[in-house]
Design a protein around this motif. Structure first.
Motif, PDB file in Angstrom:
ATOM      1  N   ILE B  13       0.852  -1.198   0.000  1.00 55.19           N
ATOM      2  CA  ILE B  13       0.000   0.000   0.000  1.00 55.19           C
ATOM      3  C   ILE B  13       0.885   1.244   0.000  1.00 55.19           C
ATOM      4  CG2 ILE B  13      -1.612   1.360   1.391  1.00 55.19           C
ATOM      5  CD1 ILE B  13      -2.828  -1.264   2.347  1.00 55.19           C
ATOM      6  N   GLY B  14       1.880   1.237   0.886  1.00 58.37           N
ATOM      7  CA  GLY B  14       2.779   2.389   0.987  1.00 58.37           C
ATOM      8  C   GLY B  14       3.459   2.660  -0.340  1.00 58.37           C
ATOM      9  N   TYR B  15       3.912   1.598  -0.974  1.00 60.52           N
ATOM     10  CA  TYR B  15       4.641   1.758  -2.229  1.00 60.52           C
ATOM     11  C   TYR B  15       3.734   2.308  -3.326  1.00 60.52           C
ATOM     12  CZ  TYR B  15       7.394   0.701  -6.357  1.00 60.52           C
ATOM     13  OH  TYR B  15       8.071   0.798  -7.518  1.00 60.52           O
ATOM     14  N   SER B  16       2.576   1.662  -3.527  1.00 64.21           N
ATOM     15  CA  SER B  16       1.744   2.055  -4.664  1.00 64.21           C
ATOM     16  C   SER B  16       1.141   3.440  -4.454  1.00 64.21           C
ATOM     17  CB  SER B  16       0.655   1.005  -4.922  1.00 64.21           C
ATOM     18  OG  SER B  16       0.078   0.608  -3.716  1.00 64.21           O
ATOM     19  N   PHE B  17       0.661   3.722  -3.255  1.00 61.58           N
ATOM     20  CA  PHE B  17       0.071   5.044  -3.037  1.00 61.58           C
ATOM     21  C   PHE B  17       1.146   6.127  -3.002  1.00 61.58           C
ATOM     22  CE2 PHE B  17      -3.607   2.608  -2.082  1.00 61.58           C
ATOM     23  CZ  PHE B  17      -4.665   3.450  -2.357  1.00 61.58           C
ATOM     24  N   GLY B  18       2.315   5.770  -2.496  1.00 63.38           N
ATOM     25  CA  GLY B  18       3.423   6.724  -2.477  1.00 63.38           C
ATOM     26  C   GLY B  18       3.805   7.143  -3.878  1.00 63.38           C
ATOM     27  N   ILE B  19       3.925   6.166  -4.762  1.00 61.03           N
ATOM     28  CA  ILE B  19       4.281   6.442  -6.159  1.00 61.03           C
ATOM     29  C   ILE B  19       3.209   7.289  -6.825  1.00 61.03           C
ATOM     30  CG2 ILE B  19       4.463   5.306  -8.425  1.00 61.03           C
ATOM     31  CD1 ILE B  19       6.905   4.529  -7.260  1.00 61.03           C
ATOM     32  N   LEU B  20       1.958   6.914  -6.540  1.00 59.95           N
ATOM     33  CA  LEU B  20       0.821   7.620  -7.130  1.00 59.95           C
ATOM     34  C   LEU B  20       0.818   9.082  -6.701  1.00 59.95           C
ATOM     35  CD1 LEU B  20      -1.223   5.923  -8.810  1.00 59.95           C
ATOM     36  CD2 LEU B  20      -2.870   6.368  -6.990  1.00 59.95           C
ATOM     37  N   ALA B  21       0.965   9.299  -5.403  1.00 56.10           N
ATOM     38  CA  ALA B  21       0.933  10.660  -4.866  1.00 56.10           C
ATOM     39  C   ALA B  21       2.089  11.474  -5.435  1.00 56.10           C
ATOM     40  CB  ALA B  21       1.014  10.614  -3.347  1.00 56.10           C
ATOM     41  N   GLU B  22       3.237  10.817  -5.553  1.00 55.32           N
ATOM     42  CA  GLU B  22       4.418  11.524  -6.021  1.00 55.32           C
ATOM     43  C   GLU B  22       4.259  11.950  -7.482  1.00 55.32           C
ATOM     44  OE1 GLU B  22       7.978  10.461  -4.069  1.00 55.32           O
ATOM     45  OE2 GLU B  22       8.927  10.073  -5.997  1.00 55.32           O
ATOM     46  N   GLY B  61       6.272  30.601   2.180  1.00 56.66           N
ATOM     47  CA  GLY B  61       5.553  29.418   1.705  1.00 56.66           C
ATOM     48  C   GLY B  61       6.023  28.210   2.498  1.00 56.66           C
ATOM     49  N   ALA B  62       5.099  27.543   3.161  1.00 57.16           N
ATOM     50  CA  ALA B  62       5.492  26.381   3.960  1.00 57.16           C
ATOM     51  C   ALA B  62       4.739  25.151   3.471  1.00 57.16           C
ATOM     52  CB  ALA B  62       5.184  26.623   5.430  1.00 57.16           C
ATOM     53  N   VAL B  63       5.422  24.017   3.493  1.00 56.20           N
ATOM     54  CA  VAL B  63       4.761  22.780   3.065  1.00 56.20           C
ATOM     55  C   VAL B  63       5.256  21.630   3.937  1.00 56.20           C
ATOM     56  CG1 VAL B  63       6.476  22.382   1.251  1.00 56.20           C
ATOM     57  CG2 VAL B  63       4.268  21.288   1.083  1.00 56.20           C
ATOM     58  N   VAL B  64       4.344  20.731   4.246  1.00 54.42           N
ATOM     59  CA  VAL B  64       4.714  19.543   5.021  1.00 54.42           C
ATOM     60  C   VAL B  64       4.450  18.323   4.157  1.00 54.42           C
ATOM     61  CG1 VAL B  64       4.243  18.190   7.078  1.00 54.42           C
ATOM     62  CG2 VAL B  64       4.114  20.670   7.185  1.00 54.42           C
ATOM     63  N   ILE B  65       5.455  17.502   4.004  1.00 50.78           N
ATOM     64  CA  ILE B  65       5.286  16.296   3.183  1.00 50.78           C
ATOM     65  C   ILE B  65       5.657  15.081   4.022  1.00 50.78           C
ATOM     66  CG2 ILE B  65       6.113  15.049   1.159  1.00 50.78           C
ATOM     67  CD1 ILE B  65       6.228  17.549  -0.339  1.00 50.78           C
ATOM     68  N   SER B  66       4.803  14.093   3.964  1.00 54.05           N
ATOM     69  CA  SER B  66       5.050  12.892   4.771  1.00 54.05           C
ATOM     70  C   SER B  66       5.612  11.774   3.911  1.00 54.05           C
ATOM     71  CB  SER B  66       3.753  12.430   5.420  1.00 54.05           C
ATOM     72  OG  SER B  66       3.950  11.178   6.014  1.00 54.05           O
ATOM     73  N   SER B  67       6.365  10.945   4.567  1.00 51.49           N
ATOM     74  CA  SER B  67       6.892   9.744   3.909  1.00 51.49           C
ATOM     75  C   SER B  67       5.804   8.673   3.906  1.00 51.49           C
ATOM     76  CB  SER B  67       8.104   9.280   4.695  1.00 51.49           C
ATOM     77  OG  SER B  67       8.443   7.978   4.337  1.00 51.49           O
ATOM     78  N   ASP B  68       5.917   7.687   3.042  1.00 48.80           N
ATOM     79  CA  ASP B  68       4.982   6.565   3.111  1.00 48.80           C
ATOM     80  C   ASP B  68       5.664   5.386   3.796  1.00 48.80           C
ATOM     81  OD1 ASP B  68       6.375   4.988   1.022  1.00 48.80           O
ATOM     82  OD2 ASP B  68       5.684   6.598  -0.288  1.00 48.80           O
ATOM     83  N   TYR B  69       4.884   4.350   4.049  1.00 47.08           N
ATOM     84  CA  TYR B  69       5.380   3.196   4.798  1.00 47.08           C
ATOM     85  C   TYR B  69       6.600   2.571   4.124  1.00 47.08           C
ATOM     86  CZ  TYR B  69       4.989  -0.865   7.835  1.00 47.08           C
ATOM     87  OH  TYR B  69       5.222  -1.815   8.767  1.00 47.08           O
TER      88      TYR B  69
END
Lengths: 296, 146
Positions: B13-22, B61-69
């Protein structure tokens, strides 16, 4: 000085590495590294254990023995006449000249877990639930002989030593890697420990069968316990939780029986003979069974 | 065994959604970079005269980005062996570009002709050891003039 806007066309800040390839490389490297370290430490333990004197062995066993009963979910029965019977049987089963310097201590544990275990320095553990399962003295003798085999080979110390290294190793390595996924290192080590203990089990089995043959003159019925277990495992592949706990790190029961039969043929041991019954009331405290059926 | 299966599912899940979001984020970043291309950004030394302007204003300009699993796990493995944390490179790249875009978009809305002395600050939120989410915050700020 005029400003000419230029768009970013090249991603110089991101490495062109497939994340999956990166992941596979990392995982492979860590698993390989863990295995190498584990085998080196294992060799170190195998070298250290034979250097220990029997006194040190006994000291380790005495120190650790109080911790075993809680692990098996029960208490040590201090005054139970069954203990005397089991201790005598144990003395008879010991190979002549083996474990001479180590006094054998049999701890009877009041627990619902079917288990028998050997620690170090002559400390043996048998649970009451196990005694309830036993149907003849021959099969009881085989299990006790098996545990004696572990004591004789100092398997308890070996696995203890490895366990300590595993603990230390994972403590050190876990710094980087807490709270994210299962412990890769732990899994790798555990799988190896199973493998390692399997060869110990076969050796202990041989010792056990030799003990039984030495005591009774034949090996008949001694494997009944395992055969019943194998039959029950077929009926409940996953269901035999309590009894299977004892056999988690042990080889497949069918394989063990085949292996022992092959050894008996090789050594010319008779596998037929009279069955020695267990003393009546082995399943009850002090052999004194309550005649009235328990309320259920 | 169940733990491993559960873990593999999370990893997937982490991999596929991470790639998608990116991918989605990069597409967005690139199109907005094209739109804001005309706004000049310049950095000056301390002793250089600043360009003449009638008005100046600070934009942040501030942004917060989270890592995936998946990334977090790869990072955890990286922690043992060391080396380039490839998995996190895109995270920081996205953070910086997004933060700058937010500055530029605000400045354009205000009517800026130029943005001077852009600076970046990066900080981590949570982290592996606190068992929270691993996320980074990137702040970009600069003085817009008009």
């Amino acid at each position: 000085m005029g400003f000419k806007p230029k768009a970013i066309t090249e991603e110089v800040n991101i490495s062109k590495v497939n994340p999956l390839v990166d992941f596979a490389r990392l995982l492979g490297a860590i698993i390989a590294l863990t295995l190498v370290i584990y085998f080196i430490l294992g060799l170190a333990v195998d070298w250290v254990v034979p250097q220990l004197t029997p006194e040190q062995d006994i000291w380790i066993g005495d120190t650790l023995a109080p911790a075993v009963a809680p692990q098996l979910g029960g208490e040590v029965l201090e005054e139970d006449t069954r203990q005397l019977y089991l201790s005598e049987l144990l003395e008879d089963l010991c190979h002549p000249g083996d474990l001479d310097e180590t006094p054998l201590t049999l701890n009877l544990i009041d627990s619902e877990v079917v288990n028998a275990a050997a620690l170090a320095g002559g400390q043996l553990f048998v649970t009451t639930a196990f005694l309830e399962e036993v149907e003849s003295e021959n099969e009881l003798a085989f299990v006790l002989g098996h545990e004696l085999g572990h004591l004789s080979a100092r398997d308890g110390l070996r696995s203890l030593g490895r366990g300590i290294f595993v603990l230390l190793g994972s403590l050190v390595l876990n710094f980087g890697h807490e709270g994210s996924g299962p412990d890769v290192i732990g899994y790798t080590l555990n799988l190896n420990r199973l493998n390692y203990s399997r060869s110990q089990e076969y050796a202990a089995d041989e010792y056990g069968l030799e003990s039984v043959v030495g005591h009774y003159g034949h090996g008949a019925n001694s494997l009944d316990f395992f055969e019943r277990l194998a039959a029950r495992k077929e009926a409940f592949p996953e269901g035999l939780v309590r009894a299977s706990e004892y056999f988690q790190t042990h080889p497949l029961t069918e394989n063990r029986i085949q292996h022992l039969d092959a050894i008996a043929r090789e050594e010319g041991w008779s596998m037929t003979g009279e069955t020695t019954p267990v003393p009546s009331g082995l399943a009850c405290a002090d052999f004194a069974c309550n005649e009235s059926p328990p309320d259920s | 065994m169940e733990e491993i299966i559960f873990f593999l599912i999370l990893l997937g899940i982490g991999y596929s959604f991470g790639i998608l979001a990116e991918k989605k984020h990069y597409k967005d970043i690139k199109s907005r970079e094209q739109e804001t291309l005309s706004l000049a950004i310049a950095s000056f030394g301390a002793k250089q005269p600043l360009p003449n302007a009638s008005e100046a204003k600070l934009f942040v300009g501030a942004v917060v980005i989270s890592s995936d699993y998946f990334k977090t796990f790869v990072m955890a493995l990286r922690n043992i062996l060391g080396g380039r944390v490839v998995a996190y490179e895109s995270l920081l790249d996205r953070g910086r570009r997004e933060a700058l875009l937010r500055v530029k978009e605000q400045a354009i809305a205000w009517g800026a002709t130029e943005v001077l002395n852009i600076r970046y600050e990066t900080s981590t939120i949570g982290g592996n050891n606190q068992k929270g989410i691993a996320a980074i915050e990137v702040i970009a700020y600069g003085t817009a003039i008009r």
